[in-house]
Design an enzyme around this catalytic site. Sequence first.
Site: not given
Ligand code: CA
Length: 380
Positions: A181
């Site tokens: 992320h």
């Molecule tokens: Ca990513």
Amino acid sequence: KIEFGTDYSPDVSYHFNSKVSEFHYGVRHPMKPFRLMLTDHLVSGYGLHNYMDLYETRAASREELLEFHSKDYIDFLSKVTPDTVSKLPRGSLEKFNIGDDCPIFQGFYDYSVLYAGASLDASRKLLNGQSEIAINWSGGLHHAKKSSPSGFCYVNDIVLSIINLLRFHPRVLYIDIDIHHGDGVQEAFYTTDRVFTVSFHKYNGEFFPGTGNFDELGCSEGKHFALNVPLEDGIDDDSYINLFKGVMDPLITSYKPTVIIQQCGADSLGHDRLGCFNLNIKAHGECVKFIKSFGIPMLVVGGGGYTPRNVSRLWTYETGILSGMILPESLPEDSPFREWFGPDYSLYPTLGDLYENKNSKKFLENVRIRCLERIRYLQG
Ligand code: CA
Ligand code: V1P
Ligand code: ZN
């Protein structure tokens, strides 16, 4: 021999300083800056250097770093060395999150300012119109925070470049296809509608950095200007490409960014030492080609990627796509480090056969529909 492709060949600049590839995080550490040297040798081995403007990177200045990072943190980074780290007052290692992921290795500050300087140079080329696409494979260190390092990232070159681009660009789109992320970039622009951040990543609440669930969508002015696409292990080429295009096409059409920054983390490839997806090099490259096809100025950076031979194959393949050149499958014969690429010596060996795909058709269709519902908010 490389050939011109059928699509448009834009003005491309390539930002690199071979010094960044000479640093070592430590023998057991998965991040190997040497992968950048492998990449640069393949890029020049194919002759791609002849089709781009080449710039040797300079270091980012302290003033430039302070556009995002705190004074306290930059003072700490610029002063601490492997020799002084053990003599620091108690608590300061914890305060600044120094440890296994982000060790104080010899020259780590010089390394950090070099990769950040390259992204800043690249953003400047886009701003003054000298490049339509600017590439910095040494950048993409998306986890660094205002006052701490995180996940192998000390300074956040992406955030610094976006801040620079915002001087003249009304809307910046950030796209992150690293398997992790893009939390540092999301957090930095969480409350503004002038930067839209989208990250595709593995998410189960535990996988590093633990954030990036679908319900993180931005707040105040920035509400609906962050999009997270959480995925399960083993996603394959067709599923990923369909989802990526199905989300990015309406997103770009609705948001109308004036500049795009794409983080091309190579740890979403199959056979990555830390990752658990099944992507092949051509599928990852297809995502880059798709974004290029919108013809919007683009800053392209690297990121994760822990199987160096495949990282360098990928970023070479993508340098070809971005400069509009078609590369033969067989790797250049006279390139140094050729022994790293045996026994196939191919630019795109099969990588997508290791994990079971835990993303069912039903799950992926649901993810796509939920993303489209979010994007609808942009149309007012
Ligand atoms: Ca990513
Ligand atoms: O999982 C963790 C932390 C350490 N635990 C307390 C939780 N760290 C991960 C960090 C991954 C960083 C990815 C960076 C990027 O997105 C951008 C450059 O790709 C981690 C892992 C892992 N398997 O996830 N650290 C390490 N492995 C590690 C292994 C050996 C030595 C040092 C770090
Ligand atoms: Zn990563």
